[in-house]
Design a protein around this motif. Structure first.
Motif, short mmCIF file in Angstrom:
data_model
loop_
_atom_site.label_atom_id
_atom_site.label_comp_id
_atom_site.label_asym_id
_atom_site.label_seq_id
_atom_site.Cartn_x
_atom_site.Cartn_y
_atom_site.Cartn_z
N LYS A 148 0.81 -1.22 0.00
CA LYS A 148 0.00 0.00 0.00
C LYS A 148 0.85 1.28 0.00
O LYS A 148 0.58 2.21 -0.74
CB LYS A 148 -0.94 -0.01 1.20
N ARG A 149 1.87 1.32 0.85
CA ARG A 149 2.69 2.53 0.92
C ARG A 149 4.16 2.15 1.06
O ARG A 149 4.50 1.24 1.82
CB ARG A 149 2.28 3.43 2.09
N ALA A 150 5.02 2.86 0.33
CA ALA A 150 6.46 2.63 0.39
C ALA A 150 7.15 3.91 0.83
O ALA A 150 6.90 4.99 0.28
CB ALA A 150 6.99 2.19 -0.97
N ILE A 151 8.04 3.79 1.83
CA ILE A 151 8.75 4.94 2.40
C ILE A 151 10.24 4.68 2.29
O ILE A 151 10.73 3.61 2.67
CB ILE A 151 8.36 5.14 3.88
N SER A 152 10.99 5.66 1.78
CA SER A 152 12.41 5.47 1.56
C SER A 152 13.25 6.56 2.22
O SER A 152 12.91 7.74 2.16
CB SER A 152 12.71 5.47 0.05
N ARG A 153 14.33 6.13 2.84
CA ARG A 153 15.36 7.06 3.29
C ARG A 153 16.16 7.47 2.06
O ARG A 153 16.41 6.66 1.16
CB ARG A 153 16.27 6.36 4.29
#
Length: 455
Positions: A95-100
């Protein structure tokens, strides 16, 4: 909620620990077997050993076509790994992808994240540099975090023997300073914390956390440290990495006549920085060289900031600078243990980039419907979150005094349209208000529920 975290470094560990304690279903992907084993021993999480950029490894973590994973959080030290992990996750239906993003060019505009199909990309150096600038300008503050895009902020000041508020109650301070729009949300005294009432009396050593308008903070500083306010004219930075450079760029842009010096031991880097930063004095040398520091006038600097990649070195540099009479010292540390140890050392302020990044990521995971930033104040176990009041909020139309808020929850400020308000008990909560909520312990989810915001 099912969450897959790629990378078990300081950031990944902090996120995994926080979410696992909340009972979430957590899988961590880590390529270092020793780190993976330590994580499995210490936290209630599933661990997959391998490279998080490889689809077969992600499949072992539960990410495959049609999967039911809610979040993929990629927070390794390698942008390529983070981007690839997020790309695979989105293709599989996460559903959601978060990247540094360590390379700040990825976060110069939101276009990169959109182009790559990543929901959130964050470079902690930006927010950390902003906080350090605030700490240097408000030189008596030991903590500073901006709110409402810099129009307000949370600050911490210590009560000293010369503080005008010493021995006075909060009610008395308010009567003597009727135009001072601020809210004291927490006080640390003798290792214990309280949410102060009007009867609270300031004692020497109290560490007071306040929320204030940005243009009021210098008046507040005078109540704690009279005469300490001084224009920021000279700053020395040791460490010419991304954070040190970004801080120098911010300072040069914000203060026309400021003198900024960067010291770094890498000669090639210094040559490059001297070309890229013509308004900054770049020095090739060792930041622990006392002769060099004295020659460059450390005793006259308004701020000394240690931003190298070595936590231990940064702490030593800040202590050395304090001994050599730098007006304000700031050390950048990334390990939680060092952040705690620094509280007992002669270092004015400690800033942790990993905490800043973890705060941003946790906000997106815990409170995806919220309006603004989440600030974690680790030393007092508190959080602040900007929350938008929804249309069907159960407190909509109520005066603040009629809302049954548990002790430890404070509605510190309210943004309504273009105005920011320090609320009194008669303020009526309205749909669309953005409220800066302060909560101690684990009370923030309860505050969100009271406002009727879906989580």
């Amino acid at each position: 909620m099912k969450v897959v975290i790629v990378g078990a470094g300081n950031v990944g560990y902090t996120i995994a620990r926080s979410l696992s304690l909340e009972g979430q279903d957590i899988v961590v992907v880590e390529k270092n077997q020793e780190v993976a084993a330590k994580l499995e021993d210490e936290l209630d999480v599933a661990v997959v050993v391998g490279n998080g950029a490889r689809p077969p490894v992600l499949e072992r973590a539960g990410i495959s076509e049609g999967c039911d994973v809610d979040f993929l959080i990629a927070c390794t030290d390698h942008d390529e790994v983070n981007i690839m992990a997020c790309w695979v996750a989105k293709k599989c239906g996460v559903k959601r992808a978060i990247s540094r993003a360590r390379g700040m060019e990825y976060t110069d505009t939101p276009q990169w994240a959109s182009f790559l199909g990543i929901d959130v990309m964050n470079s902690p150096e930006r927010s950390v540099a902003r906080d350090i600038e605030d700490l240097l300008e408000v030189n008596a503050a030991v903590h500073a975090t901006e709110l409402f895009d810099g129009r307000a902020g949370s600050y911490a000041f210590r009560v000293e023997t010369t503080s005008p508020i010493l021995g006075k109650s909060l009610i008395q301070v308010g009567k003597e300073n009727p135009d001072l729009s601020s809210v004291m949300v927490y006080v640390e005294r003798g290792g214990k914390g309280i949410v102060p009432s009007g009867e609270w009396v300031a004692q020497e050593g109290d560490l007071c956390f306040l929320v204030s308008f940005r243009d009021m903070v210098f008046k507040i500083q005078e109540l704690f440290h009279p005469g300490k306010d001084r224009a920021l004219r000279r700053v020395m930075i040791v460490g010419g990495g991304k954070l040190g450079v970004h801080l120098a760029q911010r300072l040069i842009k914000s203060y026309r006549s400021i003198e900024v010096k960067i010291i770094d031991r890498n000669r090639e880097k210094c040559i490059r920085l001297a070309e890229e930063l013509p308004k900054v004095t770049v020095l090739w040398g060792d930041g622990t060289d006392e002769k060099l520091l004295k020659h460059e006038g450390i005793q006259d600097v308004d701020g000394f900031v240690a931003t190298t990649d070595n936590d231990e070195l940064n702490m030593i540099l800040a202590i050395l600078a304090d001994r050599m009479n730098a007006r304000k010292t700031v050390a950048v540390v990334r390990k939680e243990l060092y952040s705690r140890l620094a509280e007992d050392l002669p270092i004015d302020s400690v800033v942790n980039p990993n905490d800043s990044l973890a705060s941003v990521i946790l906000r997106h995971v815990r409170y995806p419907e919220s309006a603004g930033t989440l600030s974690m104040i680790d030393r007092i176990g508190a959080e602040m979150l900007e929350v938008t009041v929804p249309k069907d909020s159960p407190v909509g139309g109520k005066e603040l005094k009629d809302i049954d808020l548990p002790k430890g929850i404070i509605f510190a400020m309210v943004k309504r349209g273009d105005s920011i308000i320090v609320p009194d008990g008669y303020l009526v909560i309205t749909e669309g208000d953005i409220i800066s909520v302060f909560a101690t312990g684990d009370l923030l989810p309860k505050a969100i529920k009271i406002l009727g915001v879906s989580q």
